[in-house]
Scaffold this motif. Structure first.
Motif, PDB file in Angstrom:
ATOM      1  N   GLY A   7       1.617  14.297  -5.097  1.00 26.98           N
ATOM      2  CA  GLY A   7       2.505  14.909  -4.117  1.00 26.98           C
ATOM      3  C   GLY A   7       3.255  13.848  -3.338  1.00 26.98           C
ATOM      4  O   GLY A   7       2.989  12.648  -3.465  1.00 26.98           O
ATOM      5  N   ALA A   8       4.176  14.293  -2.515  1.00 25.83           N
ATOM      6  CA  ALA A   8       4.937  13.375  -1.650  1.00 25.83           C
ATOM      7  C   ALA A   8       5.443  14.138  -0.441  1.00 25.83           C
ATOM      8  O   ALA A   8       5.758  15.330  -0.527  1.00 25.83           O
ATOM      9  N   GLY A   9       5.521  13.436   0.676  1.00 26.59           N
ATOM     10  CA  GLY A   9       6.217  13.999   1.825  1.00 26.59           C
ATOM     11  C   GLY A   9       7.694  14.119   1.493  1.00 26.59           C
ATOM     12  O   GLY A   9       8.284  13.193   0.920  1.00 26.59           O
ATOM     13  N   ALA A 241       2.701   2.286  -2.372  1.00 25.67           N
ATOM     14  CA  ALA A 241       1.250   2.233  -2.549  1.00 25.67           C
ATOM     15  C   ALA A 241       0.865   1.163  -3.558  1.00 25.67           C
ATOM     16  O   ALA A 241       1.420   1.091  -4.650  1.00 25.67           O
ATOM     17  N   GLY A 242      -0.095   0.313  -3.169  1.00 25.08           N
ATOM     18  CA  GLY A 242      -0.593  -0.716  -4.060  1.00 25.08           C
ATOM     19  C   GLY A 242       0.195  -1.996  -4.075  1.00 25.08           C
ATOM     20  O   GLY A 242      -0.185  -2.948  -4.757  1.00 25.08           O
ATOM     21  N   LEU A 267       1.914  10.766  -1.689  1.00 26.14           N
ATOM     22  CA  LEU A 267       2.687   9.608  -1.245  1.00 26.14           C
ATOM     23  C   LEU A 267       3.283   9.854   0.139  1.00 26.14           C
ATOM     24  O   LEU A 267       3.880  10.904   0.382  1.00 26.14           O
ATOM     25  N   ASP A 268       3.106   8.878   1.021  1.00 24.84           N
ATOM     26  CA  ASP A 268       3.792   8.876   2.317  1.00 24.84           C
ATOM     27  C   ASP A 268       4.486   7.528   2.442  1.00 24.84           C
ATOM     28  O   ASP A 268       3.974   6.600   3.075  1.00 24.84           O
ATOM     29  N   THR A 279      11.256   4.713  -6.594  1.00 23.71           N
ATOM     30  CA  THR A 279      10.115   4.282  -5.785  1.00 23.71           C
ATOM     31  C   THR A 279       8.920   5.203  -5.988  1.00 23.71           C
ATOM     32  O   THR A 279       7.779   4.747  -6.130  1.00 23.71           O
ATOM     33  N   ALA A 280       9.169   6.502  -6.008  1.00 25.89           N
ATOM     34  CA  ALA A 280       8.085   7.459  -6.228  1.00 25.89           C
ATOM     35  C   ALA A 280       7.520   7.319  -7.634  1.00 25.89           C
ATOM     36  O   ALA A 280       6.291   7.344  -7.830  1.00 25.89           O
ATOM     37  N   ASP A 281       8.386   7.183  -8.639  1.00 27.42           N
ATOM     38  CA  ASP A 281       7.915   6.995 -10.016  1.00 27.42           C
ATOM     39  C   ASP A 281       7.031   5.753 -10.121  1.00 27.42           C
ATOM     40  O   ASP A 281       5.974   5.776 -10.771  1.00 27.42           O
ATOM     41  N   HIS A 282       7.484   4.666  -9.494  1.00 26.13           N
ATOM     42  CA  HIS A 282       6.726   3.411  -9.551  1.00 26.13           C
ATOM     43  C   HIS A 282       5.348   3.593  -8.915  1.00 26.13           C
ATOM     44  O   HIS A 282       4.327   3.129  -9.459  1.00 26.13           O
ATOM     45  N   ALA A 283       5.291   4.245  -7.764  1.00 26.79           N
ATOM     46  CA  ALA A 283       4.013   4.460  -7.088  1.00 26.79           C
ATOM     47  C   ALA A 283       3.087   5.325  -7.927  1.00 26.79           C
ATOM     48  O   ALA A 283       1.883   5.039  -8.040  1.00 26.79           O
ATOM     49  N   ILE A 284       3.616   6.379  -8.521  1.00 28.69           N
ATOM     50  CA  ILE A 284       2.775   7.261  -9.334  1.00 28.69           C
ATOM     51  C   ILE A 284       2.280   6.529 -10.573  1.00 28.69           C
ATOM     52  O   ILE A 284       1.122   6.705 -10.996  1.00 28.69           O
TER      53      ILE A 284
END
Length: 326
Positions: A7-9, A241-242, A267-268, A279-284
């Motif tokens: 998920g993500a904000g 994240a990470g 993700l926040d 950015t979201a793809d990379h974090a996931i």
């Protein structure tokens, strides 16, 4: 690989301003546009949505249409009890009329949670607290914090209310500033539908071990949700994240797995200058590697190392599992 939900904000897909770039880091987006961007992220299944909806007047039906178009659900609704109206606090505002206004806004948000079939109302009372010595009566401030949350939880026993704690910002000292203080408050309230949303970045920003904080929240049956991001520990940077503390994040997820906690990996992050979808793809992608690392973790050897408090062996086991998962 275990069956994960990511998920993500929804604010991850908004644009931002700060006290320097007051004209913003991009053209403003409304919540519908943000949902359409979130829909482009691989493997994203739910979002946390601010209330009132930003960028215009939108009905629940319009938001639902956008969510359905993007195959997204809603995990939580975050009422905006931290805006200018609440600059002196929401639950702790010295004006009882403003405290009542906060209650009414959160009650409206609770109705949206029901309508969307979400999991919780997220409370982030960022303006609750104080800035200077002698500014407040600390006993009265804490009582108002607990009374405000307790009243909502007792009036809405069918819903979960999660408190996202943070050491500071925007207040210099926030009322719910740490895992221990928030947990003490929740236990004082004494209602089963009040819990913690543990933000990894807030925990390490506050000098905590996020893994230890997660274990304590779980031990008390109060870990209702979590967010992940990263920071340099001196501020709530909300980086990917990470990107800075991968081993600590890995231990955090190990504690969750060990305790069979199966909530959404949320993700926040605030990509001020970066492409929000990338950015979201990379974090996931990183979180998927974390999951593979958890599968590869030699639990028997780790257990023995931990029984002996053998730091180097434990680190070797954890690093091999995580870094070998890429």
């Amino acid at each position: 690989m275990s069956k994960l939900r990511f998920g993500a904000g929804i604010w991850h897909f908004a644009t931002y301003v700060d006290r320097y770039a007051t004209d913003g880091y991009g053209e403003p987006r409304n919540v519908i546009e943000a949902i359409d961007l979130a829909g482009k992220v691989r493997d994203l299944s739910v979002v946390d949505i601010n209330y009132p909806f930003f960028g215009g007047e939108f009905s629940n039906a319009q938001i639902k249409t956008a969510l359905e178009r993007n195959k997204l659900g809603v995990i939580g609704i975050t009422p905006e009890i931290y805006t200018r109206e609440f600059r002196k606090g929401a639950f702790t505002n010295p004006d009882p009329g403003i405290r009542q206004r906060a209650h009414e806004l959160i009650t409206e948000a609770a109705g949206v949670v029901r309508d969307f079939g979400a999991e919780y109302v997220k409370l982030w009372p960022g303006q609750d607290g104080w800035d200077y010595p002698f500014q407040v009566d600390h006993g009265a401030l804490w009582k108002n914090s607990l009374d405000g949350v307790g009243r909502l939880a007792s009036e809405n026993p069918d819903l979960k209310f999660v408190i996202e704690y943070k050491p500071r910002e925007p207040r210099v000292h926030m009322s719910f500033d740490s895992l221990a203080r928030t947990l003490l408050g929740i236990e004082k309230i004494g209602l089963p539908n009040v819990g913690i949303l543990l933000d990894f970045g807030h925990a390490i920003f506050g000098g905590e071990s996020a893994a230890d904080s997660a274990q304590m929240a779980i031990d008390y049956g109060r870990l209702f949700g979590m967010d992940v991001n990263d920071n340099y520990r001196s501020w709530d940077d909300d980086l990917v994240a990470g990107s800075l503390h991968p081993i600590e994040l890995f231990e955090f997820f190990h504690v969750l797995r060990k305790n069979k906690w199966d909530g959404v990996w949320q993700l926040d992050q605030f990509p001020f200058r970066e492409d929000s979808v990338a950015t979201a793809d990379h974090a996931i992608d990183f979180l998927k590697a974390v999951d593979r690392g958890l599968e590869a973790l030699d639990l028997k050897a780790l257990r023995k190392a931990q029984e002996d408090h053998d730091a180097i062996t434990a680190l070797r086991i954890a690093q091999k599992a995580l870094f070998g998962a890429f």
